[in-house]
Design a protein around this motif. Structure first.
Motif, PDB file in Angstrom:
ATOM      1  N   ILE A 184       0.872  -1.082  -0.110  1.00  0.00           N
ATOM      2  CA  ILE A 184      -0.023  -0.010  -0.056  1.00  0.00           C
ATOM      3  C   ILE A 184       0.912   1.064  -0.092  1.00  0.00           C
ATOM      4  CG2 ILE A 184      -1.705   1.196   1.264  1.00  0.00           C
ATOM      5  CD1 ILE A 184      -3.083  -1.303   2.171  1.00  0.00           C
ATOM      6  N   LEU A 185       2.027   1.391   0.841  1.00  0.00           N
ATOM      7  CA  LEU A 185       2.982   2.324   0.807  1.00  0.00           C
ATOM      8  C   LEU A 185       3.519   2.521  -0.541  1.00  0.00           C
ATOM      9  CD1 LEU A 185       4.486   2.000   4.345  1.00  0.00           C
ATOM     10  CD2 LEU A 185       2.719   3.784   3.562  1.00  0.00           C
ATOM     11  N   SER A 186       3.939   1.603  -1.159  1.00  0.00           N
ATOM     12  CA  SER A 186       4.493   1.502  -2.438  1.00  0.00           C
ATOM     13  C   SER A 186       3.578   2.036  -3.600  1.00  0.00           C
ATOM     14  CB  SER A 186       4.892   0.085  -2.971  1.00  0.00           C
ATOM     15  OG  SER A 186       5.605   0.534  -4.269  1.00  0.00           O
ATOM     16  N   GLY A 187       2.139   1.617  -3.290  1.00  0.00           N
ATOM     17  CA  GLY A 187       1.015   2.429  -4.261  1.00  0.00           C
ATOM     18  C   GLY A 187       0.919   3.722  -4.005  1.00  0.00           C
ATOM     19  N   ASN A 188       0.917   4.286  -2.846  1.00  0.00           N
ATOM     20  CA  ASN A 188       0.777   5.770  -2.159  1.00  0.00           C
ATOM     21  C   ASN A 188       1.793   6.389  -3.047  1.00  0.00           C
ATOM     22  OD1 ASN A 188      -1.400   4.950  -0.934  1.00  0.00           O
ATOM     23  ND2 ASN A 188      -0.547   5.105   1.031  1.00  0.00           N
ATOM     24  N   ASP A 189       3.265   5.757  -3.012  1.00  0.00           N
ATOM     25  CA  ASP A 189       4.364   6.475  -3.641  1.00  0.00           C
ATOM     26  C   ASP A 189       4.230   7.060  -5.175  1.00  0.00           C
ATOM     27  OD1 ASP A 189       7.210   7.641  -3.161  1.00  0.00           O
ATOM     28  OD2 ASP A 189       7.445   6.161  -4.829  1.00  0.00           O
ATOM     29  N   GLU A 190       3.499   5.856  -5.726  1.00  0.00           N
ATOM     30  CA  GLU A 190       3.284   5.894  -7.211  1.00  0.00           C
ATOM     31  C   GLU A 190       2.234   6.944  -7.518  1.00  0.00           C
ATOM     32  OE1 GLU A 190       2.034   2.120  -8.591  1.00  0.00           O
ATOM     33  OE2 GLU A 190       4.069   1.086  -8.481  1.00  0.00           O
ATOM     34  N   VAL A 191       1.247   7.033  -6.478  1.00  0.00           N
ATOM     35  CA  VAL A 191       0.377   8.394  -6.564  1.00  0.00           C
ATOM     36  C   VAL A 191       1.046   9.682  -6.405  1.00  0.00           C
ATOM     37  CG1 VAL A 191      -1.760   9.414  -5.825  1.00  0.00           C
ATOM     38  CG2 VAL A 191      -1.531   6.830  -5.947  1.00  0.00           C
ATOM     39  N   ILE A 192       1.987   9.738  -5.853  1.00  0.00           N
ATOM     40  CA  ILE A 192       2.611  10.886  -5.438  1.00  0.00           C
ATOM     41  C   ILE A 192       3.731  11.443  -6.671  1.00  0.00           C
ATOM     42  CG2 ILE A 192       4.526  11.829  -4.155  1.00  0.00           C
ATOM     43  CD1 ILE A 192       3.653  10.262  -1.690  1.00  0.00           C
ATOM     44  N   GLY A 193       4.089  10.235  -7.267  1.00  0.00           N
ATOM     45  CA  GLY A 193       4.992  10.344  -8.453  1.00  0.00           C
ATOM     46  C   GLY A 193       3.960  10.677  -9.591  1.00  0.00           C
ATOM     47  N   GLN A 194       2.856  10.413  -9.776  1.00  0.00           N
ATOM     48  CA  GLN A 194       1.994  10.669 -10.811  1.00  0.00           C
ATOM     49  C   GLN A 194       1.433  12.136 -10.588  1.00  0.00           C
ATOM     50  OE1 GLN A 194      -1.323   8.013 -10.897  1.00  0.00           O
ATOM     51  NE2 GLN A 194      -0.087   6.201 -11.087  1.00  0.00           N
ATOM     52  N   VAL A 195       1.144  12.609  -9.229  1.00  0.00           N
ATOM     53  CA  VAL A 195       0.755  14.033  -9.107  1.00  0.00           C
ATOM     54  C   VAL A 195       1.724  14.824  -9.477  1.00  0.00           C
ATOM     55  CG1 VAL A 195      -0.050  15.540  -7.355  1.00  0.00           C
ATOM     56  CG2 VAL A 195      -1.048  13.185  -7.716  1.00  0.00           C
ATOM     57  N   LEU A 196       2.761  14.581  -8.992  1.00  0.00           N
ATOM     58  CA  LEU A 196       4.070  15.598  -9.190  1.00  0.00           C
ATOM     59  C   LEU A 196       4.418  15.523 -10.698  1.00  0.00           C
ATOM     60  CD1 LEU A 196       6.483  14.709  -5.943  1.00  0.00           C
ATOM     61  CD2 LEU A 196       4.572  16.548  -6.540  1.00  0.00           C
ATOM     62  N   ASN A 197       4.407  14.590 -11.436  1.00  0.00           N
ATOM     63  CA  ASN A 197       4.606  14.785 -12.810  1.00  0.00           C
ATOM     64  C   ASN A 197       3.798  15.642 -13.698  1.00  0.00           C
ATOM     65  OD1 ASN A 197       6.924  13.223 -12.601  1.00  0.00           O
ATOM     66  ND2 ASN A 197       5.514  11.104 -13.046  1.00  0.00           N
ATOM     67  N   ILE A 198       2.363  15.417 -13.125  1.00  0.00           N
ATOM     68  CA  ILE A 198       1.276  16.121 -13.814  1.00  0.00           C
ATOM     69  C   ILE A 198       1.643  17.786 -13.464  1.00  0.00           C
ATOM     70  CG2 ILE A 198      -1.021  16.796 -13.693  1.00  0.00           C
ATOM     71  CD1 ILE A 198      -1.708  13.921 -12.903  1.00  0.00           C
ATOM     72  N   MET A 199       2.036  17.936 -12.251  1.00  0.00           N
ATOM     73  CA  MET A 199       2.165  19.199 -11.630  1.00  0.00           C
ATOM     74  C   MET A 199       3.305  19.970 -12.625  1.00  0.00           C
ATOM     75  SD  MET A 199      -0.165  20.427  -9.645  1.00  0.00           S
ATOM     76  CE  MET A 199       0.507  21.916  -8.887  1.00  0.00           C
ATOM     77  N   LYS A 200       4.256  19.006 -12.665  1.00  0.00           N
ATOM     78  CA  LYS A 200       5.556  19.321 -13.396  1.00  0.00           C
ATOM     79  C   LYS A 200       5.166  19.691 -14.837  1.00  0.00           C
ATOM     80  CE  LYS A 200      10.441  18.109 -14.590  1.00  0.00           C
ATOM     81  NZ  LYS A 200      11.254  17.005 -14.644  1.00  0.00           N
TER      82      LYS A 200
END
Length: 485
Positions: A184-200
């Motif tokens: 679950i923590l690994s999945g949460n980290d993937e969500v963080i990466g997706q969001v930051l990529n969209i913001m970038k």
């Protein structure tokens, strides 16, 4: 050369900050605190803020000061990753803290910290303070939070000049084995990466915050504290009143959990008519840019508490429970009113009751929250929900945009109500607000159905195959099959 050296120093400093976070397990007791990470995008620098001393617990006022200083200079597009539960052990166990980078489940989070020129790590924040982060950011930005997911964010077009508070809820679950929490923590980290990529990709500067609502290692931390022995005595000698204060707070919470009290009961004659129970009832009003809260629970529930129910009424189709209070948030008279109704619905061929409105009546003014869209149950049942609020995943909404309810917040925890068909002064079977079929369950059912259909089609095709009744011998004469056969 100078630029390269500066870049190496920046990365080294970021790595040091991240590793410092992963090794602060002994600096704070995790049964009451959660970590908080704050960083900015790109090369935006925040004013230097002195980190808390080892073992210090950041409270609500100090956290508000940290956030205020960061927002004075940093971007006003806030990306808040709010996890259900989190403790320092989650980083030490799953973050590759001891050189095992292949076991690190936070690569995107670590990469964001390394690429940021400014970051703030608070290893021990009291969880009531972390719960108030949304409210503090909302007050400082003067904007409402938007609860999103990466797919919805990709459809938005943000503006660097307009403040935005984007909230991404992250789950946390731990089963019989620790592997479930790691996944679950690994999945949460993937969500963080997706969001930051969209913001970038949108080239919008932002300030990111990662924290949680509750600690995830409450039971484990209590067992560790119980086994510290002499080490804990040394802490008591050094900490003195702080340790004693924490112990008293734990005892108070344990006593509160152990306390049980009957529901509020309104009777029409000798018959029970309305039942209400909640673990907590509270209201808040916005004054001078700050939310002032008042807890109504001690005045409503308890063995020796008799609430004033003047004005309450009920019949076969309408019910109204009126709780009368005095001196609530500087209002001499204050009423909390629950208006319910029931009627037959032809589509379902049964009767349902709804909580039409929750009203706050104070000094001649009435604030009305509409609840009929979300709070309902079969007429023979009671309604129960773990959290009924008007501001966080709201089930209660102000009636209109100009209603005084927009200046109020109401919050009911572990809420249960029944206004019809009450028997024996006890709640009927509860209809819970949590749906039985979650999105994950629906996906699993649909996938299983598709697989069954494919398997059925394959078996049907196999059953249609027919074996040849004649075979050609390569050494003998060829088989002649008459056309008449």
């Amino acid at each position: 050369m100078a630029a390269g050296a500066l870049q190496r120093r920046r990365i080294t400093a970021a790595v040091a900050v991240f590793l410092a976070l992963l090794n602060v397990l002994k600096l704070a007791s995790c049964d009451e605190q959660v970590p908080l990470l704050l960083w900015t995008s790109g090369s935006i620098s925040l004013p230097a803020q002195a980190p808390p001393t080892a073992g210090h617990i950041v409270g609500q006022q100090q956290l508000a000061s940290y956030l205020e200083k960061a927002l004075d200079v940093g971007p006003h597009n806030i990306v808040l990753f709010l996890q259900d539960k989190m403790s320092i052990e989650d980083f030490t166990m799953y973050g590759g803290a001891f050189g095992n980078k292949q076991d690190n489940v936070f690569p995107n989070l670590e990469g964001a910290l390394m690429s940021s020129s400014s970051s703030l790590v608070l290893p021990a924040v009291s969880w009531p303070a972390s719960n108030a982060v949304i409210g503090q950011l909302q007050d400082q930005l003067d904007t409402s939070p938007l609860y999103l997911d990466p797919e919805t964010l990709s459809q938005l077009r943000l503006n660097a000049s307009s403040p935005a508070l984007l909230v991404f809820r992250l789950p946390y679950g731990i089963g019989a084995d620790l592997l479930s929490a790691k996944e679950i923590l690994s999945g949460n980290d993937e969500v963080i990466g997706q969001v930051l990529n969209i913001m970038k990709s949108q080239s919008v500067p932002y300030t990111a915050i990662y924290t949680a609502l509750r600690p995830s290692r409450e039971a484990a931390s209590l067992s560790v504290e119980a086994g510290l022995g002499g080490g804990r005595s040394l802490l008591q000698v050094r900490g003195g009143h702080k340790e004693r204060g924490r112990e008293r707070e734990k005892q108070r919470r344990t006593q509160e959990r152990a306390e049980t009290y009957p529901p509020v009961e309104f009777k029409e004659g000798e018959n029970s008519c309305i039942l209400l129970w909640a673990k907590s009832l509270s209201v808040s009003i916005l004054r001078s840019g700050r939310w002032e809260e008042h807890d109504l629970t001690p005045s409503t529930f308890g063995e020796d508490v008799t609430p004033n129910l003047d004005g309450s009424s009920c019949n076969k189709t309408k019910a109204s429970l009126v709780l009368n209070y005095k001196n609530v948030l500087n209002h001499r008279s204050f009423k909390l009113i629950f208006a319910l109704s029931q009627r037959n619905y032809n589509v379902s061929a049964r009767r349902w009751f709804t909580l039409d409105a929750v009203e706050l009546e104070y000094d001649g003014t009435k604030a009305t929250f509409n609840g009929s869209r979300n709070i309902y149950a079969p007429a023979e049942y009671s309604y129960r929900c773990e959290s009924v609020t008007s501001f966080q995943w709201p089930l209660l909404m102000p009636r209109t945009s100009k209603d005084p309810a927009n200046q109020w917040r109401v919050s009911f925890e572990d809420f249960q109500i029944q206004g019809f068909n009450v028997s024996g002064g006890e709640f009927s079977y509860a209809s819970d607000c949590a749906g039985f079929f979650s999105p994950g369950i629906w996906m699993g059912l649909i996938t299983s159905l598709l697989m069954v259909l494919v398997l059925t089609y394959g078996l049907h095709m196999i059953m249609q195959l027919r074996t040849m009744d004649r075979f050609d011998d390569p050494k003998g004469p060829a088989i002649s099959v008459p056309q008449t056969e």
